[in-house]
Enzyme design. Structure first.
Site, PDB file in Angstrom:
ATOM      1  N   GLU A 134      11.745  -3.032   2.292  1.00  0.00           N
ATOM      2  CA  GLU A 134      13.163  -2.772   2.546  1.00  0.00           C
ATOM      3  C   GLU A 134      13.499  -2.955   4.025  1.00  0.00           C
ATOM      4  OE1 GLU A 134      15.333  -2.446   0.254  1.00  0.00           O
ATOM      5  OE2 GLU A 134      13.846  -2.407  -1.359  1.00  0.00           O
ATOM      6  N   HIS A 188      14.321  -6.576   4.659  1.00  0.00           N
ATOM      7  CA  HIS A 188      15.716  -6.889   4.341  1.00  0.00           C
ATOM      8  C   HIS A 188      16.644  -6.413   5.458  1.00  0.00           C
ATOM      9  CE1 HIS A 188      14.774  -8.321   0.409  1.00  0.00           C
ATOM     10  NE2 HIS A 188      14.494  -7.137  -0.119  1.00  0.00           N
ATOM     11  N   ASP A 247     -39.736  -7.110  -6.868  1.00  0.00           N
ATOM     12  CA  ASP A 247     -40.442  -8.079  -6.011  1.00  0.00           C
ATOM     13  C   ASP A 247     -41.111  -9.168  -6.839  1.00  0.00           C
ATOM     14  OD1 ASP A 247     -39.697  -6.587  -3.772  1.00  0.00           O
ATOM     15  OD2 ASP A 247     -41.497  -5.326  -3.902  1.00  0.00           O
TER      16      ASP A 247
END
Length: 412
Positions: A22, A25, A206
């Site tokens: 907002e 804007h 491993d």
């Protein structure tokens, strides 16, 4: 506590994003000389406000977004005071209105891109060399939680069967009682299908395969296919996952310059993923309804702010705090794209109408006809209400699914 912190962090991040949306804007409108009379964070009763110049700023009681009031967004608006007619938004050139209306989405995109760049440097981007899905490499936990897997270990909790049997972090689980498992999800399912007690776990460490004799613990868990179902007694191995294979990092970090192409690449992938996700929304509505009415929740169904906040809490509670910025990034990018759809009352709808008026005026001038003028928004109100109704129903369905049957990403 960590779960609650994660929920609050995502919810607060969304609120800040919407407030900045907002603000985008407002600031662009003011820069062009449009009149902005109000900018508020939240909805409902006003808790606090002040006036600076012609604009009132403040905070309202319900923290579910925000708004700014730009005078004269449409020719039908009656909020233009005498003497301010020239400052009504609809009177400005279409390119200026486009900038103002797209500034919210641009803010979301900017937040997402900056966040991606920061994540690339300080958190790490997903390693594209990882196998998908990940094999069942595990992390051995200290205990099994008898009833609430979201909390940490407490005195009196049973020790981890995996740790007691000698399993270690990064071991790759190959089979459970001779049944192969391909990934961590399969491992959890196989373990829970067994009764508590003795079991043989085949693992690899491993490069060497071995068998471990474990005594699976009895715990109370909700069914994997029904997170809203009643807890039942199942077996637990005392591991968490999935984790990457040993020696293969889950994430890769970059320097400030190298992070730029990494950010661009991730943004491109995010754009494609968002587009594909939005295309699937209509076909996912039945799946959401199924989740609400007691069926299994499809992990590919849309989530609401509630669902995103819950995922943030779950991630933090399980030690995956790195997931929080990625949730923030995804939500901002999605909201930015969604808000540009050419439908009223979304910003994209206002942009589409502005350019429709401009193109129509140009065409009428080319054929020598009188400019028909501005679009009558009142005639579009039925369509606008239909969009609001459908969007509201979808939001309610999604929120309900996230409350009664949420998507969960971590099990152990």
């Amino acid at each position: 506590m960590l779960y609650l912190l994660g929920v609050v962090a995502i919810a607060l991040g969304i609120l800040i994003s919407v407030s900045l949306h907002e603000a985008g804007h407002m600031l662009t409108a003011k820069a062009f000389g449009m009149k902005v009379t109000r900018y508020f964070v939240g909805f409902g009763p006003t808790l606090w406000s002040f006036r600076r110049g012609e604009t009132e700023y403040g905070i309202k009681a319900i923290p579910l977004g925000g708004f700014c009031k730009i005078v004269g967004m449409t020719p039908q608006d009656d909020d233009v005071e005498p003497g301010d007619e020239h400052r009504a938004m609809w009177r400005y050139p279409v390119w200026k209105r486009t900038i103002v209306m797209s500034a919210g989405s641009v803010t979301h995109f900017a937040l997402a891109i900056v966040a991606i760049w920061l994540v690339a440097m300080f958190v790490g981007m997903p390693n594209k060399d990882l196998p998908n899905p990940l094999p069942a490499h595990v992390k051995v936990v200290d205990c099994v939680i008898p009833t609430d897997p979201q909390r940490d270990c407490a005195p009196g909790d049973p020790a981890s069967p995996a740790r007691q049997a000698g399993l270690r972090d990064d071991d790759k689980i190959l089979a459970v009682n001779g049944t192969p498992v391909a990934d961590y999800t399969e491992l959890v399912k196989k373990v829970r299908d067994l009764p508590p007690g003795k079991a043989t776990i085949r693992y690899e460490r491993d490069g060497v395969q071995n068998d471990a004799q474990v005594t699976l613990a009895a715990v109370q868990r909700k069914p994997l296919d029904d997170p809203n179902g009643a807890p039942k007694t199942v077996s637990a191995l005392g591991v968490a996952g999935p984790v990457p294979p040993p020696g293969v990092p889950a994430t890769v970090t970059y320097g400030p310059v190298e992070a730029i192409p990494a950010t661009a690449g991730y943004t491109k992938d995010l754009a494609v993923g968002t587009y594909e996700a939005m295309k699937r929304i209509p076909q996912k509505v039945p799946a959401l309804w199924t989740a609400v009415t007691g069926g299994e929740r499809d992990k590919d169904t849309p989530i609401s702010v509630v669902g995103a906040s819950r995922l943030g809490g779950e991630a933090l509670a399980n030690g995956f705090w790195q997931m929080l910025p990625f949730l923030f990034i995804s939500l901002n990018f999605f909201v930015g794209v969604f808000n540009l759809l050419p439908l009223l009352p979304l910003d994209g709808g206002h942009i589409a109408i502005a350019w429709f008026e401009r193109v129509r005026s140009w065409l009428y001038a080319r054929i020598g006809r009188r400019d028909p003028g501005r679009v009558d928004y009142m005639k579009l109100m039925p369509l606008t209400y239909a969009v609001i109704l459908v969007g509201g129903a979808f939001t309610l369905l999604t929120v309900t699914a996230d409350v009664v049957n949420p998507i969960t990403l971590f099990s152990r």
